[in-house]
Write a protein that holds these residues in place. Structure first.
Motif, mmCIF file in Angstrom:
data_model
loop_
_atom_site.group_PDB
_atom_site.id
_atom_site.type_symbol
_atom_site.label_atom_id
_atom_site.label_comp_id
_atom_site.label_asym_id
_atom_site.label_seq_id
_atom_site.Cartn_x
_atom_site.Cartn_y
_atom_site.Cartn_z
ATOM 1 N N CYS A 73 77.688 85.840 35.546
ATOM 2 C CA CYS A 73 77.451 84.821 34.523
ATOM 3 C C CYS A 73 75.956 84.639 34.350
ATOM 4 C CB CYS A 73 78.094 83.506 34.950
ATOM 5 S SG CYS A 73 77.852 82.166 33.779
ATOM 6 N N LEU A 74 75.505 84.597 33.107
ATOM 7 C CA LEU A 74 74.104 84.351 32.793
ATOM 8 C C LEU A 74 73.981 82.977 32.144
ATOM 9 C CD1 LEU A 74 71.195 85.516 32.599
ATOM 10 C CD2 LEU A 74 71.827 86.401 30.351
ATOM 11 N N ILE A 75 73.019 82.178 32.623
ATOM 12 C CA ILE A 75 72.843 80.814 32.144
ATOM 13 C C ILE A 75 71.490 80.672 31.465
ATOM 14 C CG2 ILE A 75 72.758 78.380 32.807
ATOM 15 C CD1 ILE A 75 74.116 79.249 35.440
ATOM 16 N N LYS A 76 71.472 80.059 30.302
ATOM 17 C CA LYS A 76 70.211 79.741 29.652
ATOM 18 C C LYS A 76 69.615 78.509 30.318
ATOM 19 C CE LYS A 76 68.096 78.596 25.190
ATOM 20 N NZ LYS A 76 68.312 78.383 23.746
ATOM 21 N N GLY A 77 68.447 78.695 30.943
ATOM 22 C CA GLY A 77 67.783 77.563 31.577
ATOM 23 C C GLY A 77 67.049 76.716 30.551
ATOM 24 N N GLY A 87 76.800 82.297 42.761
ATOM 25 C CA GLY A 87 78.166 81.792 42.571
ATOM 26 C C GLY A 87 78.163 80.668 41.556
ATOM 27 N N ILE A 88 79.207 80.606 40.755
ATOM 28 C CA ILE A 88 79.297 79.556 39.748
ATOM 29 C C ILE A 88 80.763 79.252 39.483
ATOM 30 C CG2 ILE A 88 79.178 81.252 37.872
ATOM 31 C CD1 ILE A 88 77.656 79.094 36.246
ATOM 32 N N ILE A 89 81.080 77.977 39.315
ATOM 33 C CA ILE A 89 82.440 77.546 39.004
ATOM 34 C C ILE A 89 82.434 76.893 37.632
ATOM 35 C CG2 ILE A 89 84.288 75.952 39.623
ATOM 36 C CD1 ILE A 89 83.665 76.531 42.525
ATOM 37 N N LEU A 90 83.334 77.365 36.771
ATOM 38 C CA LEU A 90 83.385 76.905 35.387
ATOM 39 C C LEU A 90 84.712 76.229 35.079
ATOM 40 C CD1 LEU A 90 81.930 80.113 33.679
ATOM 41 C CD2 LEU A 90 80.686 78.079 34.451
ATOM 42 N N ASN A 111 77.452 72.406 30.125
ATOM 43 C CA ASN A 111 78.644 71.560 29.996
ATOM 44 C C ASN A 111 79.842 72.041 30.798
ATOM 45 O OD1 ASN A 111 77.172 69.973 28.222
ATOM 46 N ND2 ASN A 111 77.959 70.995 26.388
ATOM 47 N N ALA A 112 80.056 73.357 30.836
ATOM 48 C CA ALA A 112 81.251 73.896 31.503
ATOM 49 C C ALA A 112 81.053 74.111 32.997
ATOM 50 C CB ALA A 112 81.667 75.213 30.851
ATOM 51 N N ILE A 113 79.827 73.943 33.469
ATOM 52 C CA ILE A 113 79.511 74.289 34.859
ATOM 53 C C ILE A 113 79.810 73.123 35.796
ATOM 54 C CG2 ILE A 113 77.734 75.098 36.436
ATOM 55 C CD1 ILE A 113 76.248 76.213 33.975
ATOM 56 N N GLN A 114 80.664 73.368 36.778
ATOM 57 C CA GLN A 114 80.970 72.367 37.786
ATOM 58 C C GLN A 114 80.080 72.499 39.020
ATOM 59 O OE1 GLN A 114 83.439 69.907 37.244
ATOM 60 N NE2 GLN A 114 83.199 70.802 35.204
ATOM 61 N N LEU A 115 79.762 73.736 39.378
ATOM 62 C CA LEU A 115 79.045 73.990 40.632
ATOM 63 C C LEU A 115 78.286 75.305 40.527
ATOM 64 C CD1 LEU A 115 78.543 73.628 43.763
ATOM 65 C CD2 LEU A 115 80.743 74.752 44.099
ATOM 66 N N LYS A 141 76.579 69.477 37.746
ATOM 67 C CA LYS A 141 77.061 68.407 38.617
ATOM 68 C C LYS A 141 76.707 68.614 40.090
ATOM 69 C CE LYS A 141 80.943 67.381 35.542
ATOM 70 N NZ LYS A 141 82.419 67.376 35.410
ATOM 71 N N GLU A 142 76.764 69.850 40.541
ATOM 72 C CA GLU A 142 76.484 70.099 41.957
ATOM 73 C C GLU A 142 75.837 71.469 42.129
ATOM 74 O OE1 GLU A 142 79.171 68.187 44.840
ATOM 75 O OE2 GLU A 142 79.496 70.207 45.626
ATOM 76 N N TYR A 143 74.857 71.528 43.042
ATOM 77 C CA TYR A 143 74.098 72.749 43.285
ATOM 78 C C TYR A 143 73.936 72.938 44.789
ATOM 79 C CZ TYR A 143 69.864 75.744 43.392
ATOM 80 O OH TYR A 143 68.950 76.744 43.645
ATOM 81 N N TRP A 144 74.413 74.088 45.299
ATOM 82 C CA TRP A 144 74.311 74.401 46.721
ATOM 83 C C TRP A 144 73.229 75.455 46.927
ATOM 84 C CZ3 TRP A 144 79.882 75.332 49.044
ATOM 85 C CH2 TRP A 144 80.710 74.242 48.738
ATOM 86 N N ILE A 145 72.345 75.218 47.899
ATOM 87 C CA ILE A 145 71.400 76.233 48.353
ATOM 88 C C ILE A 145 71.783 76.611 49.782
ATOM 89 C CG2 ILE A 145 69.003 76.824 48.831
ATOM 90 C CD1 ILE A 145 68.129 74.837 46.752
ATOM 91 N N VAL A 146 72.254 77.837 49.952
ATOM 92 C CA VAL A 146 72.690 78.319 51.262
ATOM 93 C C VAL A 146 71.541 79.124 51.872
ATOM 94 C CG1 VAL A 146 74.438 79.618 52.526
ATOM 95 C CG2 VAL A 146 75.057 78.431 50.402
ATOM 96 N N ASP A 147 70.768 78.477 52.721
ATOM 97 C CA ASP A 147 69.591 79.096 53.338
ATOM 98 C C ASP A 147 69.974 79.508 54.766
ATOM 99 O OD1 ASP A 147 67.077 79.898 54.067
ATOM 100 O OD2 ASP A 147 66.064 78.072 53.420
ATOM 101 N N TYR A 148 70.751 80.594 54.851
ATOM 102 C CA TYR A 148 71.350 80.974 56.141
ATOM 103 C C TYR A 148 70.338 81.569 57.120
ATOM 104 C CZ TYR A 148 71.437 85.850 54.510
ATOM 105 O OH TYR A 148 71.090 87.099 54.050
#
Length: 206
Positions: A73-77, A87-90, A111-115, A141-148
């Motif tokens: 998925c490509l998102i216009k910033g 990862g993205i949930i729509l 608008n369609a992006i949940q996470l 709505k929510e953004y995860w940064i997984v800095d493992y």
């Protein structure tokens, strides 16, 4: 390695998606008008992305939510930026309003992006600063940064640096952050019943 592909002029997002190769071994993003070549995820990075996709898809199915996890998925910033998250949930019900989704897997709004999930394994400042600001402005709505690997700057993950999962939740138009380390169970506003701890996520395995 992340590599900038310099052009004579700053590209706008619409020019970038026209340029984007139909078949390529790389991902590309547009950062402030400059095309950035990004290698596709490998090794542990890829394992963590796949693990989260599986676990979140199972949670979506269990709760019978109208969400899905696209492969790409490509998102216009903004006018000069575009991003491909790890990862993205729509929302299926809202994605129908995106004019470029069916033909180009491209979103022109949040608008369609949940996470959104970004897994840190290269230029950490993009995830903690550039993309954080963009996703907040888009109203994600929510953004995860997984800095493992604990690569982020000390002002973002503390001192001493250690593997950290940061969840940014949108409240009144601004992100509020919660950080999870060691063996802590994460807390998500999108998936409040999710039971995953940081060690499982950083391993990419239950």
């Amino acid at each position: 390695m992340i590599q900038a592909l310099f052009t004579d002029n700053y590209l706008e997002f619409e020019e970038f998606i026209e340029w984007y190769p139909a078949s390529t071994e790389y991902h590309y993003e547009l950062h402030n008008g400059t095309i950035v070549q990004m290698p596709k995820p490998k090794g542990k990075h890829s394992q963590i992305a796949g693990f989260l996709m599986t676990e979140l898809t199972l949670e979506i199915r269990r709760l019978k939510l109208p969400y899905f996890f696209p492969k790409e998925c490509l998102i216009k910033g903004d006018r000069f930026s575009g991003y491909e998250p790890d990862g993205i949930i729509l929302d299926k019900n809202i994605i129908e309003n995106e004019p470029l989704w069916e033909k180009q897997s491209t979103l022109l709004s949040g608008n369609a992006i949940q996470l959104i999930i970004e897994i840190v394994s290269g230029n950490w400042s993009d995830d903690y600063a550039l993309k954080l600001d963009a996703y907040e402005n888009l109203g994600i709505k929510e953004y995860w940064i997984v800095d493992y690997l604990g690569l982020g700057g000390r002002k973002f993950i503390g001192n001493p640096k250690q593997p950290t999962l940061t969840i940014y939740s949108l409240e009144n138009g601004e992100y509020q952050s919660n950080q999870f380390r060691d063996n802590e169970v994460i807390k998500s506003t999108i998936f409040p019943e999710l039971s995953l701890n940081t060690q499982q996520i950083f391993r990419g395995d239950l």
